[in-house]
Write a protein that holds these residues in place. Structure first.
Motif, short mmCIF file in Angstrom:
data_model
loop_
_atom_site.label_atom_id
_atom_site.label_comp_id
_atom_site.label_asym_id
_atom_site.label_seq_id
_atom_site.Cartn_x
_atom_site.Cartn_y
_atom_site.Cartn_z
N GLY A 85 -0.34 1.36 -17.29
CA GLY A 85 0.59 0.68 -18.18
C GLY A 85 0.89 1.44 -19.44
N GLU A 86 0.22 2.57 -19.63
CA GLU A 86 0.50 3.45 -20.76
C GLU A 86 0.78 4.85 -20.24
N GLU A 87 1.51 5.63 -21.02
CA GLU A 87 1.82 6.99 -20.58
C GLU A 87 0.54 7.77 -20.30
N PRO A 88 0.42 8.41 -19.12
CA PRO A 88 -0.80 9.18 -18.83
C PRO A 88 -1.09 10.22 -19.90
N ASP A 108 -5.12 1.87 -9.13
CA ASP A 108 -5.40 0.53 -9.63
C ASP A 108 -4.39 -0.41 -8.98
N LYS A 109 -4.86 -1.46 -8.30
CA LYS A 109 -3.96 -2.36 -7.57
C LYS A 109 -3.23 -3.33 -8.49
N ASN A 169 0.11 -5.08 -6.90
CA ASN A 169 0.63 -6.09 -7.81
C ASN A 169 1.23 -5.43 -9.05
N VAL A 170 1.93 -6.25 -9.82
CA VAL A 170 2.40 -5.78 -11.12
C VAL A 170 1.18 -5.35 -11.94
N GLY A 171 1.30 -4.20 -12.61
CA GLY A 171 0.18 -3.63 -13.34
C GLY A 171 -0.51 -2.51 -12.59
N ALA A 172 -0.08 -2.27 -11.36
CA ALA A 172 -0.72 -1.23 -10.54
C ALA A 172 -0.37 0.17 -11.05
N ARG A 173 -1.25 1.11 -10.75
CA ARG A 173 -0.99 2.53 -10.99
C ARG A 173 -1.28 3.27 -9.69
N LEU A 174 -0.37 4.14 -9.27
CA LEU A 174 -0.57 4.92 -8.06
C LEU A 174 -0.02 6.32 -8.25
N HIS A 188 3.95 12.34 -8.82
CA HIS A 188 4.49 11.21 -9.57
C HIS A 188 3.38 10.19 -9.81
N VAL A 189 3.12 9.90 -11.08
CA VAL A 189 2.20 8.82 -11.45
C VAL A 189 3.07 7.61 -11.76
N LEU A 190 2.93 6.56 -10.94
CA LEU A 190 3.80 5.40 -11.05
C LEU A 190 3.02 4.20 -11.59
N ASP A 191 3.55 3.59 -12.65
CA ASP A 191 2.96 2.39 -13.23
C ASP A 191 3.92 1.23 -13.07
N VAL A 192 3.53 0.22 -12.29
CA VAL A 192 4.40 -0.91 -12.01
C VAL A 192 4.38 -1.88 -13.18
N VAL A 193 5.55 -2.14 -13.77
CA VAL A 193 5.61 -3.01 -14.94
C VAL A 193 6.27 -4.36 -14.64
#
Length: 347
Positions: A85-88, A108-109, A169-174, A188-193
Motif C-alpha cells: 500500500g506504500e511505494e516500495p 500479501d493476500k 483481496n484489496v490491500g494485496a501486494r504481488l 512489476h510490483v502491484l499493490d491493489v488499492v
C-alpha cells in the motif's frame, strides 16, 4: 480522477501485437489499447487491389507461456522492501533477470474486500527493468500519476495479467515478472488499492444514422452490431484521411487527450481483415495520443455513441515503407464504434 489502464503492462506482455499502437502502447479494454494483430498480412511491397468484403475474424485470446519452474523460482527470489500500500522502498534480484515467459508471486493476500470476476481492479504498478534492477519512469507512484485500472477476467488480456489476482483481496501486494517478445524482462510490483463492480458499458454504437458520401466503402451491421465492410472494385484510395460518421451519438465530445473504449474492425482495401475487437469478443481501450494518426485525428471531436468509417492512407497509418511495419505502404479502412471516453493519464 485521471487513471491509467493496463495499456503499458499489457503492451509489454503482448509485444508488437498491439497493432493500433504501432510500437506498443493502450486498454483495453478495454488501448492501447489493447488490440492484437494476430492474422495480420505479411509485409509486402506489392500493391493491394481494391474490392472485397471484410468482416471480423475470430481471434483467440492472447496467450503467455506457462511459468517454468526456473521462471517461478526466479520470481519468488525477488525481494520487495516496504509496506504493502506504500511505494516500495527497494526491489532487489540478481541481474540480469532472465525468464522464458512469466511468473508471479503473491507477497500479501490483503485483508480488504475479495476481488470478484468482472470487478474493476485498481492497483499501483511499480516497474523495474530486469536487466539492471533500476526503477522505470512508468511507475504509477510517480508524482502526478494515478493507479492502473483493469477488469479482472478481461478476455483480451493474457492469463499472466489476470491469474495473479485470483483469490486475493484489496490491500494485496504481488510481483509479476514477464519477458517481452524482444527478450527484455520487466518486474512489476502491484499493490491493489480498490475493487468494485464495473459499470456496464455499451457494446455497440447507438445514435442517429448518417447517410454516408457516395463512393465510400459500405457497412452492414449484424444484430449485435458487428460490421461487415464492402469495398467496391472501383474504390479509389484517398490521398487524405477520410472520416465519415455512420451513426451520430449524443455523448460527450472526444478529445486527443482522452482514453477511449471502442469496438472496431480493421481491413485492407481488398477486404482482408487484419484486426478486430469484435473477433476477440470484447471492446478495446487505449489513449488517443498513443495510436496511429488516423485514430488520433479521426476520433477527435466526435461524440461518444458514434460509429465512424475511417479510410487512412499510409501517411495517416503506418507510413509508406513496408519494411518499417507490416502494414506500411497500405491504405487501411476502419469501422469504429466509440463506446466511452475519459481523460487519459498524462506522462
Amino acid at each position: 480522477m485521471k487513471q491509467r489502464t493496463t495499456a503499458g503492462l499489457a503492451a509489454f506482455a503482448l509485444g508488437s501485437a498491439l497493432v493500433l499502437a504501432g510500437c506498443g502502447t493502450g486498454d483495453s479494454s478495454g488501448g492501447d489499447a489493447s488490440a492484437s494483430a494476430s492474422g495480420s498480412p505479411a509485409a509486402s511491397a506489392s500493391p493491394v487491389v481494391a474490392g472485397g468484403t471484410c468482416e471480423a475474424q475470430e481471434q483467440p485470446a492472447p496467450e503467455q507461456p506457462a511459468p517454468t519452474d526456473a521462471d517461478q523460482k526466479a520470481v519468488e527470489a525477488i525481494e520487495v522492501e516496504g509496506k504493502p500500500g506504500e511505494e516500495p522502498e527497494d526491489v532487489s534480484f540478481k541481474t540480469p533477470l532472465t525468464l522464458e515467459g512469466a511468473g508471479y508471486n503473491v507477497l500479501d493476500k490483503g485483508d480488504g474486500a475479495a476481488i470478484e470476476e468482472g470487478d474493476e481492479v485498481t492497483f499501483h504498478d511499480y516497474t523495474v527493468n530486469g536487466a539492471d534492477g533500476k526503477a522505470l519512469p512508468s511507475s504509477t507512484w510517480e508524482k502526478g500519476a494515478e493507479p492502473t485500472v483493469m477488469t479482472f477476467g478481461d478476455p483480451t488480456f493474457p492469463p499472466v495479467l489476470t491469474e495473479p489476482f485470483t483469490g486475493i483481496n484489496v490491500g494485496a501486494r504481488l510481483v509479476v515478472a514477464l519477458a517481452g517478445q524482444d527478450g527484455s524482462v520487466q518486474v512489476h510490483v502491484l499493490d491493489v488499492v480498490d475493487a468494485k463492480a464495473k459499470e456496464p458499458t455499451p457494446t455497440k454504437a447507438e445514435g442517429e444514422p448518417v447517410e454516408p458520401v457516395e463512393g465510400l466503402p459500405t457497412v452492414e451491421l449484424a444484430e449485435d452490431g458487428a460490421p461487415t465492410l464492402t469495398i467496391e472494385d472501383s474504390f479509389e484510395e484517398p490521398s487524405e484521411l477520410v472520416v465519415q460518421p455512420l451513426i451520430e451519438g449524443d455523448g460527450a465530445k472526444v478529445t486527443k487527450e482522452d482514453e477511449v473504449t471502442v469496438q472496431y474492425l480493421g481491413c485492407l482495401i481488398d477486404g482482408t481483415s487484419f484486426d478486430s475487437s469484435w473477433g476477440r469478443g470484447a471492446p478495446a481501450s487505449f489513449p488517443l495520443n498513443g495510436v496511429i494518426p488516423a485514430w488520433t485525428n479521426g476520433l477527435d471531436g466526435q461524440t461518444v455513441g458514434s460509429q465512424l468509417l475511417l479510410v487512412a492512407p499510409p501517411a495517416d497509418a503506418y507510413g509508406e515503407d513496408p519494411a518499417a511495419h507490416e502494414l506500411g505502404g497500405k491504405t487501411l479502412v476502419f469501422v469504429v464504434d466509440i463506446l466511452s471516453a475519459k481523460k487519459a493519464a498524462q506522462g
